[in-house]
Scaffold this motif. Structure first.
Motif, PDB file in Angstrom:
ATOM      1  N   HIS A 145     -23.329  16.540 -17.851  1.00 13.74           N
ATOM      2  CA  HIS A 145     -22.152  16.528 -16.977  1.00 13.74           C
ATOM      3  C   HIS A 145     -22.012  15.148 -16.355  1.00 13.74           C
ATOM      4  CE1 HIS A 145     -19.222  17.444 -13.887  1.00 13.74           C
ATOM      5  NE2 HIS A 145     -20.065  17.035 -12.960  1.00 13.74           N
ATOM      6  N   ASP A 146     -20.810  14.592 -16.482  1.00 17.52           N
ATOM      7  CA  ASP A 146     -20.490  13.321 -15.821  1.00 17.52           C
ATOM      8  C   ASP A 146     -21.518  12.235 -16.143  1.00 17.52           C
ATOM      9  OD1 ASP A 146     -18.871  11.723 -14.254  1.00 17.52           O
ATOM     10  OD2 ASP A 146     -19.927  12.195 -12.384  1.00 17.52           O
ATOM     11  N   GLY A 147     -21.933  12.175 -17.405  1.00 13.83           N
ATOM     12  CA  GLY A 147     -22.860  11.136 -17.843  1.00 13.83           C
ATOM     13  C   GLY A 147     -24.316  11.411 -17.540  1.00 13.83           C
ATOM     14  N   LYS A 148     -24.622  12.526 -16.908  1.00 15.17           N
ATOM     15  CA  LYS A 148     -26.005  12.877 -16.582  1.00 15.17           C
ATOM     16  C   LYS A 148     -26.487  13.968 -17.529  1.00 15.17           C
ATOM     17  CE  LYS A 148     -25.306  11.865 -11.671  1.00 15.17           C
ATOM     18  NZ  LYS A 148     -25.313  12.441 -10.293  1.00 15.17           N
ATOM     19  N   THR A 149     -27.800  13.908 -17.851  1.00 17.29           N
ATOM     20  CA  THR A 149     -28.377  14.836 -18.818  1.00 17.29           C
ATOM     21  C   THR A 149     -29.690  15.416 -18.297  1.00 17.29           C
ATOM     22  OG1 THR A 149     -27.446  13.543 -20.647  1.00 17.29           O
ATOM     23  CG2 THR A 149     -29.186  15.111 -21.196  1.00 17.29           C
TER      24      THR A 149
END
Length: 222
Positions: A145-149
């Motif tokens: 989500h939103d570049g976070k993993t």
């Protein structure tokens, strides 16, 4: 995720096949009316059809012919009619495969998987699920989500996947444990609680809060 329509007026068999497909990471659609199946197919955007021959209103042969007038969607006949003539008609009218009842579950799944791979060679929707800004990557066992993993354990992946394929529905703790049991995994009540907490923490760490909601005395819902 690929969606499969099960066109069979035997509700018990419809549910049996449906449960097997859900366990194997397919989405399902089970029509309860049979007077306008081609229109339902047009509106539902399914990826494959399991079609019985003996149905109310129109038989499976006629339904297959009507579907073929507007779509190349893969169709597998699943029927107790096992003569060579029936199989020949099914294939001639546009069916892609023909399986007789009673069938072997693993063979049915293998036929479905093979046909889907041929029909959608460049489609990766069976590997990811996206819902409410969350992306679940099944192959890498990660959420994004939103570049976070965040990485998920095997149990966490199975639990979150099961909740996602039942999105909008309350899923009981017993249903989740039964699903994991069917997938050759075992968790007890305490282990399930720990896994749900970890999943929630990982989802929150990538910026999504209250993604999995608890319905007291009933279960969980996404």
């Amino acid at each position: 995720m690929f969606k499969i329509m099960i066109i069979d007026d035997n509700k018990e068999l419809q549910n049996e096949i449906g449960n097997v497909l859900i366990t194997n990471e397919y989405e399902i659609l089970k029509p309860r009316r049979f007077d306008n199946i081609p229109q339902i197919v047009k509106e539902s955007k399914v990826d494959l059809i399991l079609l019985d021959i003996n149905l109310p209103y129109d038989d499976g042969f006629k339904i297959c012919t009507e579907i073929r007038s507007f779509s190349k969607i893969p169709i597998i006949f699943i029927t107790s009619r096992n003569t060579n003539i029936d199989e020949l008609m099914g294939i001639t009218l546009g069916g892609d495969d023909f399986i007789t009842k009673p069938y072997n579950t693993q063979i049915l799944l293998a036929r479905i998987n093979s046909l889907i791979k041929r029909a959608y060679p460049n489609n990766s929707n069976m590997n990811t699920i996206e819902y409410k800004d969350l992306k679940l990557n099944i192959l890498s066992s990660t959420i994004e989500h939103d570049g976070k993993t965040e990485e998920l354990t095997k149990n966490e992946l199975k639990i979150l996947h099961y909740l996602l394929i039942n999105k909008g529905k309350i899923v009981s703790r017993v249903d989740i444990m039964d699903y994991l049991w069917d997938s050759s995994m075992f968790v007890n009540d305490n282990t399930l609680t720990v896994n749900i907490t970890r999943i929630r923490n990982k989802i929150e760490s990538i910026g999504l809060k209250d993604f999995i909601k608890t319905k007291r005395g009933q279960g969980y819902i996404i």
